[in-house]
Design an enzyme around this catalytic site. Structure first.
Site, PDB file in Angstrom:
ATOM      1  N   SER A 208       1.251   8.456   6.100  1.00 56.66           N
ATOM      2  CA  SER A 208       1.210   7.785   4.797  1.00 56.66           C
ATOM      3  C   SER A 208       2.214   6.635   4.775  1.00 56.66           C
ATOM      4  CB  SER A 208       1.482   8.787   3.679  1.00 56.66           C
ATOM      5  OG  SER A 208       1.217   8.210   2.417  1.00 56.66           O
ATOM      6  N   ASN A 209       2.620   6.190   3.609  1.00 53.56           N
ATOM      7  CA  ASN A 209       3.585   5.093   3.475  1.00 53.56           C
ATOM      8  C   ASN A 209       4.452   5.367   2.243  1.00 53.56           C
ATOM      9  OD1 ASN A 209       2.241   3.861   1.056  1.00 53.56           O
ATOM     10  ND2 ASN A 209       0.567   3.758   2.535  1.00 53.56           N
ATOM     11  N   HIS A 210       5.312   4.415   1.918  1.00 53.51           N
ATOM     12  CA  HIS A 210       6.313   4.666   0.866  1.00 53.51           C
ATOM     13  C   HIS A 210       5.854   4.317  -0.549  1.00 53.51           C
ATOM     14  CE1 HIS A 210       9.406   5.844   3.620  1.00 53.51           C
ATOM     15  NE2 HIS A 210       9.227   4.756   4.351  1.00 53.51           N
TER      16      HIS A 210
END
Ligand code: PMT
Length: 398
Positions: A208-210
């Site tokens: 995923s990402n932030h």
């Protein structure tokens, strides 16, 4: 949105009356002028002094108060109110209003006013579910009152059931929705995506990402407050679901794509603030991947490019999260993805990008019109985007 609005807050005699102090406080902090009317029973639960301290205004407790100010307020409050909010509303006050009784300041004000009225019932579950109360609530709905459904949970009696006053945020969200009904995006259908997609590696891990979802949620709330019918398609986030916004939860890029396709069938605009993974693991292991002796190599394949793939006559607004060559890269995406507008954000700049409450963006239209905005809150950015969306929809004759 709430700044300079006059909100008459009616507080009635239930155990949740103490929560009305938080509501009065948050409304006041948001810039609203809050005028509190308490019923006689409410005085048994909380004192007027609390509300006077919070709002800076005298509290009305008696229709026959003899000071000049209160005599004027008998009618004046109903006239200056932009909205009347009754929270908590007991079964008793609901019954009185449904019958047109006007025997105290609150019921009088309700009967006189032309302002929208929002009622937030809170009581014992049996009282709420009683068909008499339900009939009274139905009567109020027919007459155009906005009713906030009470929540299910632990009740003051010790039991469990429906009847709890919802969180302050839910009540404020409903007030904003009521104010926004006639906004510049009235009736427009806007689909917003938010958060970072999760691409599963196995049952317990994902890529995923932030993205926190803050940008997308701000767009959804701002659109709601301007009268739009909003569908928010979101990955799991730590944020509260916005009141008055249809919210659909997804995980992966593929799920988001399928949901966006369905949700945009009748949309006027799609605003994709979500940080969608460009790649996903080629396979998702059925069982948790075990640690082996050596390194692990993952094979990644492309995910669907949602905003490029989805077809329709609606406006397409994309975001570009860049760490270099902001405008040039954003312009490429604007063209390659056939967008009407792109919001370019340099996610490396101080106070901007993933997780922050503020953002510094450049808005670029299809025709090349470019506007560099200063660092502002994500809510302010959202309103700037929606100013343009409103204009573009107008130009399209929508
Ligand atoms: O959520 P926050 O913490 O508030 O952070 C906000 C944000 C930085 C995530 C947001 O402002 C933002 O920039 N979102 C877009 C991030 C991104 O994925 O940018 P991109 O340049 O990779 O993609 C360009 C556009 O195509 C985006 O609108 C994206 O949603 C869309 N896209 C991307 C990949 C893909 N497979 N499908 C898509 O539709």
């Amino acid at each position: 949105m709430l700044a300079n609005k006059t909100i008459v807050l009616g507080v009635t005699g239930g155990i949740a009356a103490y929560k009305a102090a938080d509501l009065a406080s948050k409304l006041t902090q948001a810039g609203a002028k809050v005028r509190v009317i308490m019923t006689k029973s409410a005085l048994e639960f909380i004192t007027p002094l609390t509300f006077e301290g919070i709002t800076g205004n005298a509290v009305i407790t008696d229709m026959f108060q003899t000071t000049a100010e209160h005599r004027i307020n008998h009618v004046a409050l109903s006239e200056v109110a932009d909205a009347i909010v009754i929270a908590p509303a007991t079964a008793n006050i609901i019954a009185k209003i449904a019958c047109g009784i006007a025997d105290d300041m609150l019921t009088c004000t309700v009967l006189v006013t032309k302002a929208p009225i929002i009622v937030s019932p809170a009581m014992h579950a049996n009282m709420y579910e009683n068909s008499i109360t339900q009939e009274n609530i139905a009567k109020l709905k027919i007459r155009g009152f906005t009713i906030i459904e009470p929540e299910v949970g632990r009740l003051a009696s010790g039991g469990y059931g429906v009847g709890r006053l919802p969180d302050t945020e839910v009540i404020i969200g409903t007030i904003q929705q009521v104010f926004g009904k006639n906004g510049d995006l009235k009736g427009k259908r806007i689909v917003v995506t938010a958060g970072g997609t999760r691409e599963a590696l196995d049952p317990v891990r994902y890529i995923s990402n932030h993205s926190s979802g803050k940008m997308g949620y701000a767009v959804a709330e701002a659109a709601r407050d301007r009268g739009a019918k909003v569908t928010l398609i979101t990955t799991p986030t730590a944020l509260a679901i916005p009141t008055g916004v249809e919210t659909i939860k997804v995980q992966s890029a593929k799920q988001m794509r399928d949901t966006v396709v369905k949700a945009t069938a009748k949309a006027d605009a799609l605003i994709m603030a979500a940080a969608v993974a460009d790649y996903r693991p080629k396979t998702t292991a059925k069982q948790k991947i075990k640690k082996g002796a050596g390194d692990l190599t993952l094979e990644l394949v492309k995910t669907p490019d949602i905003i490029s793939e989805v077809k329709g006559k609606f406006l397409k607004i994309g975001f570009a999260a860049e760490t270099q060559d902001l405008v040039a890269n954003a312009k490429k995406k604007l063209t390659n993805k056939a967008l009407d507008m792109i919001v370019a954000n340099d996610v490396t700049s101080e106070g901007s990008g993933f997780g922050a409450d503020t953002s510094k963006v450049t808005l670029i239209n299809k025709g090349g019109k470019q506007e560099d905005l200063p660092l502002m809150t994500k809510r302010e950015v959202a309103d700037k985007i929606l100013d343009r969306v409103g204009k573009l929809l107008g130009e399209k004759g929508k």
